[in-house]
Design an enzyme around this catalytic site. Structure first.
Site, PDB file in Angstrom:
ATOM      1  N   SER A  64       0.801  -1.230   0.000  1.00  0.00           N
ATOM      2  CA  SER A  64       0.000   0.000   0.000  1.00  0.00           C
ATOM      3  C   SER A  64       0.830   1.275   0.000  1.00  0.00           C
ATOM      4  O   SER A  64       0.301   2.352  -0.264  1.00  0.00           O
ATOM      5  CB  SER A  64      -0.978   0.016   1.179  1.00  0.00           C
ATOM      6  OG  SER A  64      -0.302   0.165   2.401  1.00  0.00           O
ATOM      7  N   LYS A 101       1.409   4.490   7.014  1.00  0.00           N
ATOM      8  CA  LYS A 101       0.730   5.336   6.037  1.00  0.00           C
ATOM      9  C   LYS A 101       1.234   6.767   6.159  1.00  0.00           C
ATOM     10  O   LYS A 101       1.894   7.128   7.124  1.00  0.00           O
ATOM     11  CB  LYS A 101      -0.790   5.362   6.279  1.00  0.00           C
ATOM     12  CG  LYS A 101      -1.481   4.027   6.167  1.00  0.00           C
ATOM     13  CD  LYS A 101      -1.631   3.608   4.726  1.00  0.00           C
ATOM     14  CE  LYS A 101      -2.382   2.304   4.598  1.00  0.00           C
ATOM     15  NZ  LYS A 101      -1.598   1.134   4.928  1.00  0.00           N
TER      16      LYS A 101
END
Length: 147
Positions: A64, A101
């Site tokens: 991701s 993230k």
């Protein structure tokens, strides 16, 4: 959530890790004789770890964050002493799951976002209803380039 996982390891900075060091750097253009420029050594613990008591390493597992140059198998150096700011890459725990993230604060909507760097994954909205904690800010990414 997504496929990205992190495996956390403590930093052992009790002994210096001194490696040969090219003070002049390595040119990405015209080659030069590196041996002429070798000097002393470099301690990677001193270079990569600003706060030994609050720094840890984590191995990235997943895709991701590939768009940010953080790939499956990379090591990240994470400092818990740093205050996360919008735009920082962070290791966070949200609702019992660790993830890495980009952190973004949305003050207008009283929330934060954990944003992946791969279009195949959705951003994660963080509200007061979530059990959320930023574990630390990513300061370096270490990648193995020779398979």
């Amino acid at each position: 959530m997504d496929d990205l996982k992190v495996t956390i390891s403590a930093v052992d900075s009790s002994a210096p890790l001194s490696l040969p060091y090219s003070e002049e750097g390595v040119r990405a253009g015209f080659p030069s004789p590196v041996q002429d420029y070798m000097s002393g050594g470099i301690d990677l613990n001193r270079e990569l770890v600003r706060h030994p008591e609050t720094t840890f390493y984590a191995r990235v597992s997943g895709h991701s964050m590939a768009g940010a140059g953080i790939d499956d198998g990379d090591l990240v150096v994470v400092d818990k002493a740093l205050e996360p700011r919008t735009g920082d890459y962070v290791v966070a725990c949200i609702d019992g799951e660790f993830t890495l993230k980009q952190f973004r604060v949305d003050a207008a909507n009283h929330c934060a976002w954990l944003v992946p760097a791969n279009e195949e994954y959705s951003p994660i909205k963080v509200t007061e209803d979530n059990d959320f904690m930023v574990w630390g800010v990513v300061t370096y990414v270490i990648r193995k380039v020779h398979k």
